[in-house]
Design an enzyme around this catalytic site. Structure first.
Site, PDB file in Angstrom:
ATOM      1  N   CYS A   1       0.809  -1.244  -0.028  1.00 36.75           N
ATOM      2  CA  CYS A   1       0.116   0.103   0.078  1.00 36.75           C
ATOM      3  C   CYS A   1       0.759   1.366  -0.263  1.00 36.75           C
ATOM      4  O   CYS A   1       1.289   1.496  -0.934  1.00 36.75           O
ATOM      5  CB  CYS A   1      -0.841  -0.249   1.245  1.00 36.75           C
ATOM      6  SG  CYS A   1      -2.481   0.814   0.942  1.00 36.75           S
TER       7      CYS A   1
ATOM      8  N   HIS B   1      -3.508  -5.572   2.879  1.00 33.50           N
ATOM      9  CA  HIS B   1      -3.049  -5.068   3.925  1.00 33.50           C
ATOM     10  C   HIS B   1      -3.107  -6.001   5.091  1.00 33.50           C
ATOM     11  O   HIS B   1      -3.445  -7.350   4.879  1.00 33.50           O
ATOM     12  CB  HIS B   1      -4.111  -3.967   4.689  1.00 33.50           C
ATOM     13  CG  HIS B   1      -3.243  -2.675   4.637  1.00 33.50           C
ATOM     14  ND1 HIS B   1      -2.394  -2.386   4.982  1.00 33.50           N
ATOM     15  CD2 HIS B   1      -3.846  -1.662   3.914  1.00 33.50           C
ATOM     16  CE1 HIS B   1      -2.061  -1.185   4.778  1.00 33.50           C
ATOM     17  NE2 HIS B   1      -2.894  -0.550   3.897  1.00 33.50           N
TER      18      HIS B   1
HETATM   19  N1  GLN Z   1      -2.315   6.504   2.490  1.00 34.50           N
HETATM   20  C1  GLN Z   1      -2.511   5.705   1.267  1.00 34.50           C
HETATM   21  C2  GLN Z   1      -3.782   5.691   0.559  1.00 34.50           C
HETATM   22  O1  GLN Z   1      -4.765   6.089   1.384  1.00 34.50           O
HETATM   23  C3  GLN Z   1      -1.961   4.292   1.728  1.00 34.50           C
HETATM   24  C4  GLN Z   1      -3.009   3.752   2.567  1.00 34.50           C
HETATM   25  C5  GLN Z   1      -2.500   2.654   3.259  1.00 34.50           C
HETATM   26  O2  GLN Z   1      -1.108   2.393   3.207  1.00 34.50           O
HETATM   27  N2  GLN Z   1      -3.347   1.939   3.809  1.00 34.50           N
HETATM   28  O3  GLN Z   1      -3.911   5.481  -0.505  1.00 34.50           O
END
Ligand code: GLN
Length: 234
Positions: A95, A194
């Site tokens: 992510c 995740h």
């Molecule tokens: N902040 C980034 C997004 O919202 C990555 C999100 C995350 O790592 N969960 O796309």
């Protein structure tokens, strides 16, 4: 012969959404079954990334705030990380980490955060939307299916030399348009999945370990390690 692998948990103190650190526990568990000792250490802000010290890098996900800090610091590690990747180092980037390996990430507030451009993707923002939910994908080359959970506002488009981790069967993936999810470049696996993606998808963990072992011990017979049975996605 006893084998050992060293993991760098890149920005592990800042980028650890939904317990991404569990990926290291899974690697350690499977490595033990392969007769491999696996150690890890966190490398974070203002610390050098020594590319010759590590076999595997884990780079987790995080919020825009943490990403804005890391976007600056990681420029000092850009050359070493790029060399590590080009030299077939193994990596899992999730992510926010995935986004920062590419050219840039546009945050929810419109701010452009520079990545290191080690991989050729870029990430734009969505208008007042996030992709949240379960994902199921299939890797075309291996036929393996992977399951995960995504929560991101950024939408990523792959570039030169990158192939998707899988094609989306359920969920959104990279951008909700082209049915791709994640990226593979050399021995780097990127994903929007995740939490401990490797716990749910042991097959990816095994690829990461085998890639790292083959690179570190090119002349050893790794048949026993290759034959380790791991569970399929759940
Ligand atoms: N902040 C980034 C997004 O919202 C990555 C999100 C995350 O790592 N969960 O796309």
């Amino acid at each position: 012969m006893s084998y050992s692998l060293k993991v760098c948990h890149l920005y592990g103190d800042l980028m650890n959404t939904y317990g991404d650190i569990g990926n290291i526990l899974v690697l350690k568990h499977l490595a033990e079954q392969m007769g491999v000792e696996l150690e890890s250490e966190v490398i974070s802000l203002d610390q050098e990334f020594n590319k010759d010290k590590y076999d595997i890098v884990i780079f987790g996900g995080g919020q825009d705030f943490e990403q804005s800090i890391i976007s600056k610091d990681i420029q000092n590690k850009k050359a070493a990380l790029t060399d590590f990747i080009e030299d077939d180092g193994s990596m899992v980037a999730i992510c926010g980490g995935y986004q920062l390996l590419g050219h840039y990430y546009i945050g929810a507030n419109g701010e452009k955060l520079e990545g290191i451009g080690a991989l050729d993707h870029y990430t734009k923002k969505q208008e007042n939307n996030r992709f949240i939910g379960n994902v199921l994908i299939e890797n075309k080359e291996t036929g393996e299916k992977y399951r995960g959970f995504e929560n991101h506002q950024g939408i990523t488009f792959l570039g030169e030399g990158e192939r998707p981790l899988g094609n989306v069967l359920e969920g959104y993936g990279n951008n909700g348009e082209d049915k791709t999810e994640g990226a593979i470049y050399k021995n780097v696996y990127c994903t929007y999945f995740h939490g401990p993606i490797l716990a749910r998808n042991n097959q990816i963990a095994k690829h990461v370990l085998m890639n790292a072992l083959t690179r570190k011990y090119p002349n050893e017979d790794l048949t026993q390690q290759k034959e380790l049975q791991v569970s399929e996605t759940f």
